[in-house]
Design a protein around this motif. Structure first.
Motif, mmCIF file in Angstrom:
data_model
loop_
_atom_site.group_PDB
_atom_site.id
_atom_site.type_symbol
_atom_site.label_atom_id
_atom_site.label_comp_id
_atom_site.label_asym_id
_atom_site.label_seq_id
_atom_site.Cartn_x
_atom_site.Cartn_y
_atom_site.Cartn_z
ATOM 1 N N ASP A 74 0.712 -1.461 -0.019
ATOM 2 C CA ASP A 74 -0.119 -0.277 0.119
ATOM 3 C C ASP A 74 0.912 1.685 0.025
ATOM 4 N N PRO A 75 0.850 2.042 -0.838
ATOM 5 C CA PRO A 75 2.022 2.908 -1.326
ATOM 6 C C PRO A 75 1.047 4.356 -0.011
ATOM 7 N N SER A 76 -0.081 4.479 0.156
ATOM 8 C CA SER A 76 0.131 5.620 1.492
ATOM 9 C C SER A 76 0.499 5.612 2.394
ATOM 10 N N LEU A 77 0.299 3.622 3.008
ATOM 11 C CA LEU A 77 1.027 3.487 4.101
ATOM 12 C C LEU A 77 2.502 3.566 4.370
ATOM 13 N N LEU A 78 3.320 3.011 3.359
ATOM 14 C CA LEU A 78 3.953 3.263 2.967
ATOM 15 C C LEU A 78 5.208 4.789 2.940
ATOM 16 N N ARG A 79 4.120 5.676 3.154
ATOM 17 C CA ARG A 79 4.784 6.843 2.215
ATOM 18 C C ARG A 79 4.414 7.278 4.541
ATOM 19 N N ARG A 80 2.893 7.269 4.580
ATOM 20 C CA ARG A 80 3.254 7.303 6.201
ATOM 21 C C ARG A 80 4.247 6.675 6.758
ATOM 22 N N ILE A 81 4.736 6.038 6.842
ATOM 23 C CA ILE A 81 6.244 4.808 7.231
ATOM 24 C C ILE A 81 7.140 5.655 7.262
ATOM 25 N N ASN A 82 7.381 6.446 6.028
ATOM 26 C CA ASN A 82 8.573 7.009 5.719
ATOM 27 C C ASN A 82 8.318 8.404 6.020
ATOM 28 N N SER A 83 7.174 9.436 5.985
ATOM 29 C CA SER A 83 7.154 10.717 6.913
ATOM 30 C C SER A 83 7.253 10.316 8.472
ATOM 31 N N SER A 84 6.777 9.437 9.093
ATOM 32 C CA SER A 84 6.893 9.250 10.528
ATOM 33 C C SER A 84 8.618 8.914 10.587
ATOM 34 N N VAL A 85 9.121 8.420 9.678
ATOM 35 C CA VAL A 85 10.523 8.449 10.489
ATOM 36 C C VAL A 85 11.468 9.320 10.176
ATOM 37 N N VAL A 86 11.331 10.510 8.703
ATOM 38 C CA VAL A 86 12.072 11.350 8.872
ATOM 39 C C VAL A 86 11.886 12.660 9.761
ATOM 40 N N LEU A 87 10.514 13.027 10.627
ATOM 41 C CA LEU A 87 9.586 13.274 11.727
ATOM 42 C C LEU A 87 10.552 13.479 12.678
ATOM 43 N N ARG A 88 10.764 11.844 13.028
ATOM 44 C CA ARG A 88 11.408 11.669 14.098
ATOM 45 C C ARG A 88 12.985 11.700 14.337
ATOM 46 N N ALA A 89 13.369 11.759 12.920
ATOM 47 C CA ALA A 89 14.889 12.316 13.396
ATOM 48 C C ALA A 89 15.680 13.530 12.934
ATOM 49 N N LEU A 90 13.959 14.418 12.231
ATOM 50 C CA LEU A 90 14.260 16.302 12.971
ATOM 51 C C LEU A 90 13.984 16.436 14.139
ATOM 52 N N ARG A 91 13.088 15.455 14.722
ATOM 53 C CA ARG A 91 12.262 16.317 15.806
ATOM 54 C C ARG A 91 13.693 16.050 17.064
ATOM 55 N N GLY A 92 14.079 14.725 16.252
ATOM 56 C CA GLY A 92 16.202 14.724 17.329
ATOM 57 C C GLY A 92 16.734 15.550 17.731
ATOM 58 N N THR A 93 16.716 17.024 16.687
ATOM 59 C CA THR A 93 17.400 18.033 16.598
ATOM 60 C C THR A 93 16.679 19.295 16.335
ATOM 61 N N ALA A 94 15.638 19.771 17.596
ATOM 62 C CA ALA A 94 14.980 20.750 17.460
ATOM 63 C C ALA A 94 16.241 21.373 17.377
ATOM 64 N N GLU A 95 17.162 21.908 18.424
ATOM 65 C CA GLU A 95 18.172 22.686 18.072
ATOM 66 C C GLU A 95 19.027 22.437 17.183
ATOM 67 N N PRO A 96 19.694 23.939 17.106
ATOM 68 C CA PRO A 96 20.124 23.824 15.986
ATOM 69 C C PRO A 96 21.857 23.084 16.428
ATOM 70 N N PRO A 97 22.402 22.436 15.602
ATOM 71 C CA PRO A 97 22.798 22.236 13.374
ATOM 72 C C PRO A 97 21.410 21.606 13.335
ATOM 73 N N ALA A 98 20.776 21.909 12.373
ATOM 74 C CA ALA A 98 19.963 21.338 11.347
ATOM 75 C C ALA A 98 20.228 20.518 10.620
ATOM 76 N N LEU A 99 19.278 19.324 10.227
ATOM 77 C CA LEU A 99 19.879 18.545 9.464
ATOM 78 C C LEU A 99 20.157 18.660 7.819
ATOM 79 N N THR A 100 21.073 18.417 7.104
ATOM 80 C CA THR A 100 20.809 18.105 5.477
ATOM 81 C C THR A 100 20.008 16.874 5.264
ATOM 82 N N PHE A 101 19.503 17.262 3.472
ATOM 83 C CA PHE A 101 19.186 16.095 3.519
ATOM 84 C C PHE A 101 20.328 14.724 3.485
ATOM 85 N N THR A 102 21.512 15.383 2.934
ATOM 86 C CA THR A 102 22.472 13.810 3.552
ATOM 87 C C THR A 102 22.273 13.317 4.923
ATOM 88 N N ASP A 103 22.144 14.047 5.894
ATOM 89 C CA ASP A 103 21.632 13.557 6.871
ATOM 90 C C ASP A 103 20.861 12.846 7.940
#
Length: 388
Positions: free
Chosen positions: A8-37
């Motif tokens: 199911d592509p919608s489920l896969l997109r939700r999973i991917n979004s959750s994974v990325v959001l968790r990674a970004l939320r773990g670095t709420a203080e600078p430095p922010a993350l790049t695409f490579t990060d």
């Protein structure tokens, strides 16, 4: 709702979004993350990460950060890499304590970072309507002082005395007038457009100590809310244990098992019981005992003996690694050594015993954690779907 499958592509997109959001939320203080990060941290492909980040920017949960001032790009390497951060300010959560003598409201952003606090005094004989009005007043105070609009709130957690049912109704409370049977969540929900979650005060304090107090890093914990109506909250494997009817840890009712003396009688220095909600009177008895007053010392000894027996019963049933004692602002340190000795007598492997490191703020902070847990569940399970 349609059946979700592994493809199911919608489920896969939700999973991917959750994974990325968790990674970004773990670095709420600078430095922010790049695409490579983000590719490195999530294991996702760069095109997938780029698409997810664009979607999260549209939801308002992620923002691109400007290049650092004064750091020109290297002409040999092109322009600086784009960087992104989780927008902790995209919403807020609120924790509320309702007590016999005060109400408190604690505001935080989506990472749990403090954004303001307000308290209001209440009278121990105030009816439910008056007490709830003071709760709303404290909430209005903290929102106004912090400049946070009410519609920014994602969830409200509430810590209340009494046995709290799953729907937020107080099934039984001996601590507050008119509190038994009160549909507390429904009454407060009228003031918000977000979920309102109600929890027993000792349970909320247990969550707080596990989050940022004496129980950090310990998953099997008993928190004892000492007072004239003592209660306890328990974490088993890091999860709150409420019991079938939400009554787990009600050690204040153990006097009903053949022991008639109540805490207000045990702590009396005059022969007359203390008023049921007069915690300042309790603190005065403890203070007198510390200064050597004979009657106060005898009263404290009676109370401590009862409390340690009640806690020992709970410890024998649950086998926690740690017991945290909290409640009144002063006097509790006198409970620790007798409790340690009693547990050593009765338990094959006695737990550690520590004083609360959050003190009077524990219930409100735990209510905040309750709201934050709910919000995180929504962010990572639902909000990510907006990236589709």
């Amino acid at each position: 709702m349609g059946r979700l499958t592994g493809g199911d592509p919608s489920l896969l997109r939700r999973i991917n979004s959750s994974v990325v959001l968790r990674a970004l939320r773990g670095t709420a203080e600078p430095p922010a993350l790049t695409f490579t990060d983000l590719v490195h941290d999530t294991g996702l492909s760069r095109p997938t990460v780029e698409g997810v980040v664009d979607g999260l920017i549209e939801t308002g949960l992620v923002a691109e950060t400007p290049p650092e001032a004064g750091v020109p790009g290297d002409p040999r390497r092109g322009r600086p890499a784009r960087r992104f951060r989780f927008r902790a300010e995209a919403g807020h959560v609120l924790g509320v304590e309702i007590g016999a003598h005060r109400t408190a409201a604690v505001l935080a952003d989506l990472t749990g970072r403090d954004a303001g606090t307000a308290t209001r005094d209440v009278g121990e004989t105030d009816c439910a309507d008056v007490r709830l009005e003071q709760v709303r007043g404290a909430i209005g105070d903290v929102l106004r002082r912090s400049g946070v609009p009410r519609d920014s709130l994602r969830a409200v957690g509430v810590g209340s005395p009494g046995i709290v049912r799953a729907d937020g109704t107080v099934g039984l409370s001996t601590a507050l007038p008119g509190w038994t049977g009160l549909p507390l969540a429904d009454r407060l929900r009228r003031s918000f457009r977000c979920p309102v979650l109600v929890e027993n005060d000792a349970n909320a304090a247990a969550l707080a100590e596990h989050w940022k107090g004496a129980a950090v890093g310990t998953d099997d914990v008993v928190f004892v809310l000492a007072g004239l109506s003592p209660g306890a909250g328990s974490l088993i494997g890091g999860r709150l244990h409420r019991g079938f009817n939400g009554a787990a840890g009600e050690i204040g009712a153990l006097h009903l098992l053949g022991r008639e003396a109540r805490p207000e009688n045990l702590l009396s220095t005059t022969g007359e019981p203390l008023p049921p909600l007069d915690e300042p009177a309790v603190a005065r008895v403890f203070a007198l005992a510390r200064h050597g007053d004979a009657r106060a010392t005898e009263a404290v000894d009676r109370y401590v003996r009862r409390l340690v027996h009640d806690v020992a019963a709970l410890v024998l049933a649950l086998d926690p690694e740690l017991v945290v004692v909290g409640g009144w602002a002063s006097g509790l340190d006198g409970v620790l050594e007798p409790l340690r000795r009693e547990l050593e007598r009765h338990c094959l492997r006695p737990p550690r015993v520590e004083l609360s490191s959050l003190g009077a703020t524990a219930v409100a902070v735990g209510a905040l954690r309750l709201a934050l847990d709910h919000t995180e569940e929504q962010l990572f399970a639902v909000e990510g779907a907006a990236a589709r």
